[in-house]
Each structure stands twice: as C-alpha cells, then as structure tokens.
Write an enzyme that holds these catalytic residues in place. Sequence first.
Site, PDB file in Angstrom:
ATOM      1  N   THR A   1      48.488  35.645  35.708  1.00 28.03           N
ATOM      2  CA  THR A   1      48.124  34.390  36.369  1.00 28.03           C
ATOM      3  C   THR A   1      48.966  33.297  35.728  1.00 28.03           C
ATOM      4  OG1 THR A   1      45.856  35.168  36.725  1.00 28.03           O
ATOM      5  CG2 THR A   1      46.244  32.813  36.928  1.00 28.03           C
TER       6      THR A   1
ATOM      7  N   HIS B   1      42.921  30.932  43.669  1.00 26.85           N
ATOM      8  CA  HIS B   1      42.001  30.952  42.530  1.00 26.85           C
ATOM      9  C   HIS B   1      40.618  30.420  42.910  1.00 26.85           C
ATOM     10  CE1 HIS B   1      45.513  32.094  40.324  1.00 26.85           C
ATOM     11  NE2 HIS B   1      46.098  30.943  40.536  1.00 26.85           N
TER      12      HIS B   1
ATOM     13  N   SER C   1      39.555  39.354  32.256  1.00 25.25           N
ATOM     14  CA  SER C   1      40.249  38.109  31.931  1.00 25.25           C
ATOM     15  C   SER C   1      40.598  38.019  30.452  1.00 25.25           C
ATOM     16  CB  SER C   1      39.362  36.917  32.304  1.00 25.25           C
ATOM     17  OG  SER C   1      39.918  35.699  31.844  1.00 25.25           O
TER      18      SER C   1
ATOM     19  N   LYS D   1      49.135  37.129  40.453  1.00 30.53           N
ATOM     20  CA  LYS D   1      48.003  36.521  41.145  1.00 30.53           C
ATOM     21  C   LYS D   1      48.254  35.034  41.368  1.00 30.53           C
ATOM     22  CE  LYS D   1      42.921  36.444  40.852  1.00 30.53           C
ATOM     23  NZ  LYS D   1      42.656  35.018  41.099  1.00 30.53           N
TER      24      LYS D   1
END
Length: 393
Positions: free
Chosen positions: A157, A279, A109, A255
């Site tokens: 994302t 998520h 991340s 995503k």
Amino acid sequence: MFRNPWFETVAEAQRRARKRLPYSVYGALLAGSERGSTLTDNVRAFAELGFAPRVVGQHAVRDLTTTVLGMATAMPVLISPVGAQGVHPGGEVAVAGAAAGHGVIMGLSSFASMGVEEVVAANPNTAFQIYWSGDRDAIVGRMERARAAGCKALIATPDWSFSHGRDWGSPTIPERIDPKTMLKLAPDVLAHPGWLWQFARTRRVPDLTTPNMRRPDGTVPTFFGAYREWMGTPPPTWEDIAWLAKEWGGPFLLKGVGRVDDARRAVDAGVTALSVSNHGGNNLDTTPATIRLLPAIAEAVGEQIEVLLDGGIRRGGDVAKALALGARAVLIGRAYLWGLAANGEAGVGNVLDIMRGGLDSAVLGLGHASVGALNPGDLVIPEGFTRSAGAAL
C-alpha cells in the site's frame, strides 16, 4: 445482549457492532474522509447494478473455488488488511482463524496489533501488507520477517490512505491506553459493559502498538508512532515499487489502483496482481466507487495480471457483480470487522458464510457452474455507470 449470536446479514452485524462498541471505536470503523462521498458511492454503486437471471438451465452443483496470489481459496473473497483491530480481544488471530476455517486467504496489516508469526500460525495462507515506511533496510527487514513467518504473498500500500477530516467528526483514537486515557474514556466505555467485559476477562486492554513495525533497536511503536513514521517517509516511485516486487520475488499485490495508466505502470513494475481500491473511502474524497472503475482497468491489464477489487462489498451478490465485471476476487474490510465486533471469531465466520451463500445464489440464478463463468452479460448495467481515469499514458 443478543439471544441468538447468529446474524443473517452484514447489515445486522453492523447494527450489533454499533450497539456493542464504544462510540470512539465504532466511529473508527466507519471512517471515510471528508463528506464521505466515496465511502457512500462504494456501497451505493453496487445497488445500481442489476442481475439478469436465467429461468431454466441452472446447475445443481456450483464451484466457487479459485486461486489468488498463488494460493487456493474456497471462494474469491479475501480478508483485507486492516490495522489495530481492537474491536475484540481476539483481534487479527481470531480473524485469521475464521478465515482458515472457511478456506479463505488472510491479509495482515503492518499496523496490526498482533504479530505476523501468531497470525500465520492461525492461517498459513496469509499475505502480509507493507507500507513504504522508513529506509530500504527497514522495509526489507519487515519483509524478511514476514517471509520467515511463512507469509505467501506481499500486499503493498504505497499511497496515503487515512483522513483525519470527516464532516461528521473524527473519533478520538488515543496514542496509548494508559491510566489517564482510561479515565478520559471511562464514560463511553462503561456505557458498553459487554465490550468492556470481553477485555476484562482476558485481563488485557485494546492494544495500540504495532509489533510488525518493530524497529531494529527492538522498540515497538504505537499505532500513531508508526503512522507518523510512514507519513514522514518520502513517497515511493515506480522504480521503488519495481525494486520491492523484485526483492520479494513472489506473489505481489499493489493495493490502491484507480487509474488505467497506473495499472499499466504496475504491470511494467513487475507486480503480479493489483486491487482496484480507494481504501474504503479513506483516501481523496469524491474518488469514484471502485466498481465503477473496475471494467476499464480489467480490460486494460486483466490478461496480464490478476485484478482484484475492494470497497463497498456487503453481500455475496456484490462479489458476483465484481467478478462479472472482471475481478478475479475481492477483499472485504468493514464487513468482517463488524462480524468480529458482534461475535468474535464466530462472527467473522458468520460474515464469510453470508458472502458464500449470496455468491452461490447468484451463480445459481445466473445459470453458471462456476464463478469463473460470470461475465458482463449477467448484469443490467445502467448507462453512464462506469468511470475511467488515466486511460492514456
């Protein structure tokens, strides 16, 4: 605390994590927006699917390997990028090490507490996850840092994916760990001496900064500082996604897809993969479980790009069900974080062993020689199980 550090199920890892972690830390792992309907359905939906095993003709040797995002993986299970892994001092480097030891791809991340260079050193098969945060120059800067570190794929994302509103109460996550915060959290932390000792012996405190979001002036924002910057950036358009995919120029996963029309637009934007994702239930509550949405999306674009899934994976059988319904692979999040909390790097490896064992058992019982042979005929699918959103452009 536990005489035998090994656990046989992800549920046991969760129980150990709950006992070891301070409430505020464990509560952050549970997450789930509003009433938690999506969070619950993500897990429950897998239990509604049944297997249709064969009684004769099983294969003595099964092949669980595949390729995802241009990388070979020992099984179709990837580490999903999750920020601020303060459940254990080893953090993302421990997770990356466990993944590398099991031949599994690491997702890192932007909001991680450890730098991309450290993580890639622990696992060369790392995909870097990026948010649409700041201007294009800032985004390119983070992307180029990931490229220079050796990341082999990019995970984007683009949508809002964290909720403060939870019916059972949102945990208190501080801006930073300073003396005032330590004093405030002391009663909760002191009630969990095992967790406290893990950090004390490393002479460090849980890191709530985001080194991968380092600004051009060299400053490193806190988790919530980076989050506010992300929330303050106008959301991207499909043209922005196409630009980002072209700028990266390699394997690129989008995503958060839950609609068929978005999946088709993703193909048009030039992505090479997408993940059917809500998520982990942290987006709009009452969004259907991802496994319910997967078949329609896989049917629409599965022959053009790689389709992955995340949300609700707790055992190897869940992985098999996702593959049977059209996923090339899955990403796991909470499952490995519970393993990390329970037993550090070894705990993450334990979770991956559980996933592999359950997947192998399913492939064996269903009479296949490889994960690539799994198909809808291997399942008992209840009437009305699937959902489809945005089927028409």
